[in-house]
Design an enzyme around this catalytic site. Structure first.
Site: not given
Length: 295
Positions: A54, A164
């Protein structure tokens, strides 16, 4: 030259760094500690390969030749401040689906909303908070359920807040554009009413939540690890599903306590199916399957 390479290899071994495009053990430990401190999320050593994959996108964005150089940029060259938001986006897991754990939404329709309205909830304004909203699928699923109810009884209004920590998923939630495949779990009648084909040549095969629902929701960036949350304290329903499992026990208890403090008396907290034990110590009582009500 051979001597220099040998010295470099011994140096790398001492520091835990590995040659090439990998993250050394020491750097991963520093990275994991940073993530836990900032977000509460635990990164065990077993996740190192996933994190390496990632982080390569961020490595390239920062014009670094490999992950070792990227870590030097973070920890030795003051790059953490500029990269923090991106790091959080990279390490957070945002698995979600429309109408996931649908029994919670059925309970919302059959019991929560009727009971809250009977109590005279907020002057007939229902406030629902998706506290780990990811890409918005949960918030829009809630909106579809509430909009259907509103069509039938027309005696209340509703507002949905989604929060979030990841800026990437929040952007998708605000755009409310998804693949047609993502809509598969949405009941057919709700798809027909609340989902439309996205416009634009570059959006073929994608759909968008209708404007009527988009006007009912807003999405903000918020860290559950913050000591205070800048939101109302008379929220009717808070969804916090499948997030607490990533925190340690102390952080779990703190997050639940803070969120319960934002519920009105009689309000509901909904957690994931593996998280009910975390909530037992809070000032709430069981009301349904992993659903708790504030006294």
């Amino acid at each position: 030259m051979a001597h220099a390479l040998a010295v470099a290899e011994r140096s790398n071994a001492r520091s835990g760094a590995l040659p090439g495009d990998q993250i050394g053990a020491e750097d991963f430990e520093r990275l994991a500690s940073l993530v836990t401190r900032e977000t509460g999320i635990k990164l065990p050593a077993s996740k190192r390969l996933m994190i390496e994959g990632r982080l390569r996108k961020r490595m390239r964005a920062c014009n670094k030749p490999d992950l070792h150089a990227y870590c030097r940029y973070l920890f030795d060259q003051g790059g953490i401040e500029a990269e923090m938001i991106h790091l959080i986006d990279v390490v957070t897991t945002n698995k979600t689906d429309f109408f996931r754990e649908n029994e919670h939404l059925q309970f919302l329709e059959s019991r929560m909303v009727p009971e809250l309205l009977q109590r005279g909830s907020n002057g007939r304004l229902l406030k629902v908070w998706s506290a780990a909203s990811s890409n918005g699928a949960e918030a829009w699923s809630i909106a579809m359920v509430l909009e259907d109810m509103l069509r039938q009884r027309r005696d209340f209004r509703y507002a949905i807040l989604g929060t979030d920590i990841s800026t990437v998923v929040l952007e998708q939630a605000r755009r409310a554009i998804y693949s047609t495949e993502a809509m598969a779990p949405v009941p057919a009648e709700k798809r027909q009413r609340y989902v439309m084909e996205a416009r634009g040549n570059d959006l073929r095969g994608e759909v968008r939540i209708v404007p009527e629902l988009r006007r009912r929701a807003r999405f903000d960036r918020m860290n559950l690890m913050d000591e205070r949350y800048p939101y109302d304290r008379d929220v009717d329903v808070i969804f916090l599903r499948n997030v607490l499992i990533y925190f340690d026990k102390n952080d779990q208890a703190a997050v639940v306590s803070r969120l319960v403090g934002h519920l009105r008396p009689g309000g509901y907290l909904v957690v994931g199916h593996s998280e009910s034990m975390v909530v037992q110590q809070a000032n709430v009582r069981p009301a349904g399957p992993t659903i708790f009500q504030k006294g």
